[in-house]
Design an enzyme around this catalytic site. Structure first.
Site, PDB file in Angstrom:
ATOM      1  CG  HIS A  39      -1.985  -1.126   1.152  1.00  0.00           C
ATOM      2  ND1 HIS A  39      -3.086  -0.903  -0.029  1.00  0.00           N
ATOM      3  CD2 HIS A  39      -2.206  -2.358   1.858  1.00  0.00           C
ATOM      4  CE1 HIS A  39      -3.770  -2.293   0.157  1.00  0.00           C
ATOM      5  NE2 HIS A  39      -3.302  -2.843   1.218  1.00  0.00           N
ATOM      6  CB  SER A 163     -26.688   2.525  -2.621  1.00  0.00           C
ATOM      7  OG  SER A 163     -26.208   3.463  -1.949  1.00  0.00           O
ATOM      8  CB  VAL A 182     -19.156   1.728  -0.282  1.00  0.00           C
ATOM      9  CG1 VAL A 182     -20.541   1.422  -0.084  1.00  0.00           C
ATOM     10  CG2 VAL A 182     -18.386   2.665   0.667  1.00  0.00           C
ATOM     11  CG  ASP A 213      -9.187  -0.636   4.011  1.00  0.00           C
ATOM     12  OD1 ASP A 213     -10.503  -0.150   4.114  1.00  0.00           O
ATOM     13  OD2 ASP A 213      -8.764  -1.537   3.524  1.00  0.00           O
TER      14      ASP A 213
HETATM   15  N1  LIG Z   1     -10.873  -2.685   7.770  1.00  0.00           N
HETATM   16  C1  LIG Z   1     -10.638  -3.946   7.115  1.00  0.00           C
HETATM   17  O1  LIG Z   1      -9.534  -4.618   7.838  1.00  0.00           O
HETATM   18  C2  LIG Z   1     -10.819  -4.121   5.675  1.00  0.00           C
HETATM   19  C3  LIG Z   1     -10.372  -5.550   5.273  1.00  0.00           C
HETATM   20  C4  LIG Z   1     -10.579  -5.934   4.118  1.00  0.00           C
HETATM   21  C5  LIG Z   1     -11.359  -4.930   3.349  1.00  0.00           C
HETATM   22  N2  LIG Z   1     -11.428  -3.610   3.778  1.00  0.00           N
HETATM   23  C6  LIG Z   1     -12.330  -2.624   2.797  1.00  0.00           C
HETATM   24  O2  LIG Z   1     -13.371  -2.887   2.666  1.00  0.00           O
HETATM   25  C7  LIG Z   1     -14.053  -2.215   1.697  1.00  0.00           C
HETATM   26  C8  LIG Z   1     -14.923  -3.027   0.571  1.00  0.00           C
HETATM   27  O3  LIG Z   1     -13.928  -4.042  -0.062  1.00  0.00           O
HETATM   28  P1  LIG Z   1     -14.837  -5.168  -1.192  1.00  0.00           P
HETATM   29  O4  LIG Z   1     -13.452  -6.144  -1.277  1.00  0.00           O
HETATM   30  O5  LIG Z   1     -16.012  -5.624  -0.399  1.00  0.00           O
HETATM   31  O6  LIG Z   1     -14.887  -4.345  -2.417  1.00  0.00           O
HETATM   32  P2  LIG Z   1     -15.711  -4.690  -3.677  1.00  0.00           P
HETATM   33  O7  LIG Z   1     -15.185  -3.760  -4.683  1.00  0.00           O
HETATM   34  O8  LIG Z   1     -15.783  -6.057  -3.876  1.00  0.00           O
HETATM   35  O9  LIG Z   1     -17.242  -4.127  -3.188  1.00  0.00           O
HETATM   36  C9  LIG Z   1     -17.551  -2.473  -3.092  1.00  0.00           C
HETATM   37  C10 LIG Z   1     -18.981  -2.562  -3.421  1.00  0.00           C
HETATM   38  O10 LIG Z   1     -19.172  -1.246  -3.048  1.00  0.00           O
HETATM   39  C11 LIG Z   1     -20.231  -0.516  -4.107  1.00  0.00           C
HETATM   40  N3  LIG Z   1     -20.505   0.736  -3.962  1.00  0.00           N
HETATM   41  C12 LIG Z   1     -19.618   1.668  -4.469  1.00  0.00           C
HETATM   42  N4  LIG Z   1     -20.330   3.072  -4.270  1.00  0.00           N
HETATM   43  C13 LIG Z   1     -21.168   2.332  -3.551  1.00  0.00           C
HETATM   44  C14 LIG Z   1     -22.393   3.343  -3.195  1.00  0.00           C
HETATM   45  N5  LIG Z   1     -22.474   4.680  -3.244  1.00  0.00           N
HETATM   46  N6  LIG Z   1     -23.564   2.720  -2.392  1.00  0.00           N
HETATM   47  C15 LIG Z   1     -23.431   1.574  -2.098  1.00  0.00           C
HETATM   48  N7  LIG Z   1     -22.593   0.643  -2.648  1.00  0.00           N
HETATM   49  C16 LIG Z   1     -21.661   1.215  -3.422  1.00  0.00           C
HETATM   50  C17 LIG Z   1     -19.814  -1.380  -5.386  1.00  0.00           C
HETATM   51  O11 LIG Z   1     -20.683  -1.510  -6.321  1.00  0.00           O
HETATM   52  C18 LIG Z   1     -19.156  -2.524  -4.985  1.00  0.00           C
HETATM   53  O12 LIG Z   1     -20.135  -3.548  -5.294  1.00  0.00           O
HETATM   54  C19 LIG Z   1     -12.795  -1.497   0.888  1.00  0.00           C
HETATM   55  O13 LIG Z   1     -12.495  -0.148   1.194  1.00  0.00           O
HETATM   56  C20 LIG Z   1     -11.618  -2.477   1.291  1.00  0.00           C
HETATM   57  O14 LIG Z   1     -10.423  -1.922   1.335  1.00  0.00           O
HETATM   58  C21 LIG Z   1     -11.357  -3.358   4.757  1.00  0.00           C
END
Ligand SMILES: NC(=O)c1ccc[n+]([C@@H]2O[C@H](COP(=O)([O-])OP(=O)(O)OC[C@H]3O[C@@H](n4cnc5c(N)ncnc54)[C@H](O)[C@@H]3O)[C@@H](O)[C@H]2O)c1
Length: 319
Positions: A39, A163, A182, A213
Site C-alpha cells: 500500500h 443505494s 463500499v 482503510d
Molecule cells: N478494515 C479492514 O480490515 C478491511 C479488510 C478488507 C477490506 N476492507 C475494505 O472494505 C471495503 C470493501 O471491500 P470489497 O472487497 O468488498 O470491495 P468490492 O469492490 O468487492 O465491493 C465494493 C462495493 O461497493 C459498491 N459501491 C460503490 N459505491 C457505492 C455506493 N455509493 N453505495 C453502495 N454501494 C456502493 C460497489 O458497487 C461494490 O459492489 C474496501 O474499502 C476495502 O479496502 C477493509
C-alpha cells in the site's frame, strides 16, 4: 534464525503479510525480493525507503488476474466481511455499550435490522453471516448487475436495495447495526453517512466501518486499532479498525497463503525478472525495482517518474 536482522540478511526473498516496518527498512538489500502488502500510495516514507534500498517490492494488492480482479485482496475482504457481523453482535450487547440486542431475536421478539452499504466481497460475506444469525438485512449497492446476482443467491431475510440518499436515510432510522463496505477502486471511499444522519439512528446502535482503510464511508469515522477499537459519537458506537483480519490471524494467514503461495513459488522458481516476463499478473504486482517505481498509480501519487519496465507484459492484461 532468531531475529529479523538475521532473516533479512540471509533471505533472497521474503514473504510477509504487512509492509516492512521502519525498523526493517535498513535491513532491505539490493536485489532482495519482498512479496507482501505494501500500500505504497498511503506511505511516502516507506516508498522512499524501499526505493533507496534497491530491493524489489512485489505487492499483493496490485497483482491482477486476466479479468482485472485483484485476487490477493479477496481473502482479507472475506475475513473482514464475516467478522464485521461477529463484532457487530458483540458491540450490540449492553455491557459493550450497545443497545442490548440479540441479532436473531427470539420467538416473539423481532431480530436486529442490519444495513450493509456495498454488496461487494465484504458486503456479501457480511450478509451471508448475518442471514445465518436470522437478522433482517438491507443490502445496498449501486451496481444493478451485482444487485440482481445478490438477489438470486441471498436467503429470503436479505433485501437488496438500490443505494441512494433517500434509501440510506430510511435504513439508518431502522438499523441496529450498519456495516460500511463500499469501495470505488483507486479512490477514497464515498461518504454515505453525514454526521447529521446519526440523529436518525437509535441510541446504542453500532456502525462497523470496514471501508475505513480507504478513508471510511461515514463522516464521523476515524481509524482505530484492536487495542482500542471503538468510540461513541452522538450515542452511536463506531468500530473502525483498519486491519480487522489481524484479530483472527490464524484464519487470515491460511486464507492469504491459499492465494499467495502459487505466485510466491513462481517468483522463487523463475526469479522475479523472468516471472514478470512470463506472468503478467506478477508484472502487475511489482511496484518498485532497483530503485525505480514501476507502478503508475504510486508514481503519480508521489510525482515520481514511472519506469516502463514490464509495461509490455502488463498491456491489455486485466485492464
Ligand atoms: N478494515 C479492514 O480490515 C478491511 C479488510 C478488507 C477490506 N476492507 C475494505 O472494505 C471495503 C470493501 O471491500 P470489497 O472487497 O468488498 O470491495 P468490492 O469492490 O468487492 O465491493 C465494493 C462495493 O461497493 C459498491 N459501491 C460503490 N459505491 C457505492 C455506493 N455509493 N453505495 C453502495 N454501494 C456502493 C460497489 O458497487 C461494490 O459492489 C474496501 O474499502 C476495502 O479496502 C477493509
Amino acid at each position: 534464525m532468531s531475529s529479523a536482522a538475521e532473516v533479512f540478511a540471509r533471505a533472497d526473498m521474503i514473504m510477509k503479510v504487512k509492509e516492512p516496518l521502519p525498523d526493517e527498512w535498513p535491513l532491505l538489500r539490493p536485489g532482495q525480493i519482498v512479496f507482501t502488502y505494501f500500500h505504497f500510495a498511503a506511505d511516502r516514507a516507506l516508498t522512499e525507503a524501499v526505493l533507496a534500498s534497491g530491493a524489489t517490492a512485489a505487492a499483493y494488492e496490485t497483482l491482477r488476474d486476466s479479468e482485472g480482479r485483484l485476487p490477493l485482496l479477496t481473502p482479507m475482504s472475506e475475513v473482514a466481511g464475516r467478522m464485521s457481523i461477529q463484532e457487530g453482535a458483540k458491540y450490540l450487547e449492553r455491557p459493550q455499550m450497545g443497545r442490548g440486542i440479540l441479532l436473531g431475536g427470539v420467538p416473539g421478539v423481532a431480530p436486529a435490522h442490519i444495513t450493509i452499504l456495498g454488496g461487494g466481497i465484504v458486503g456479501a460475506n457480511a450478509a451471508k453471516v448475518a442471514a445465518g444469525f436470522g437478522a433482517d438485512i438491507g443490502l445496498l449497492d449501486i451496481n444493478m448487475d451485482r444487485l440482481r446476482y445478490l438477489d438470486d443467491v441471498m436467503p429470503a431475510n436479505v433485501d437488496t436495495l438500490y443505494s441512494d440518499r433517500h434509501t440510506i436515510r430510511d435504513q439508518l432510522a431502522r438499523a441496529d447495526l450498519v456495516i460500511g463496505a463500499v469501495l470505488i477502486p483507486g479512490a477514497k471511499a464515498p461518504r454515505l453517512i453525514e454526521r447529521a444522519d446519526l440523529a436518525l439512528m437509535k441510541p446504542g446502535s453500532v456502525i462497523i466501518d470496514v471501508a475505513i482503510d480507504q478513508g471510511g464511508c461515514v463522516e464521523t469515522s476515524h481509524p482505530t486499532t484492536h487495542s482500542q477499537p471503538t468510540y461513541i459519537v452522538d450515542d452511536v458506537l463506531h468500530y473502525c479498525v483498519t486491519n480487522m483480519p489481524g484479530a483472527v490471524g490464524r484464519t487470515s494467514t491460511y486464507a492469504l497463503c491459499n492465494v499467495t503461495l502459487r505466485w510466491a513459488l513462481s517468483i522463487a522458481n523463475l526469479g522475479v525478472e523472468r516471472a514478470a516476463q512470463e506472468l503478467p499478473s506478477v508484472a502487475h504486482s511489482i511496484n518498485v525495482m532497483a530503485g525505480e517505481v514501476t507502478n503508475e498509480a504510486v508514481a503519480h501519487t508521489f510525482h515520481l517518474p514511472c519506469s516502463r519496465r514490464f509495461a509490455a507484459q502488463k498491456e491489455g492484461h486485466g485492464c
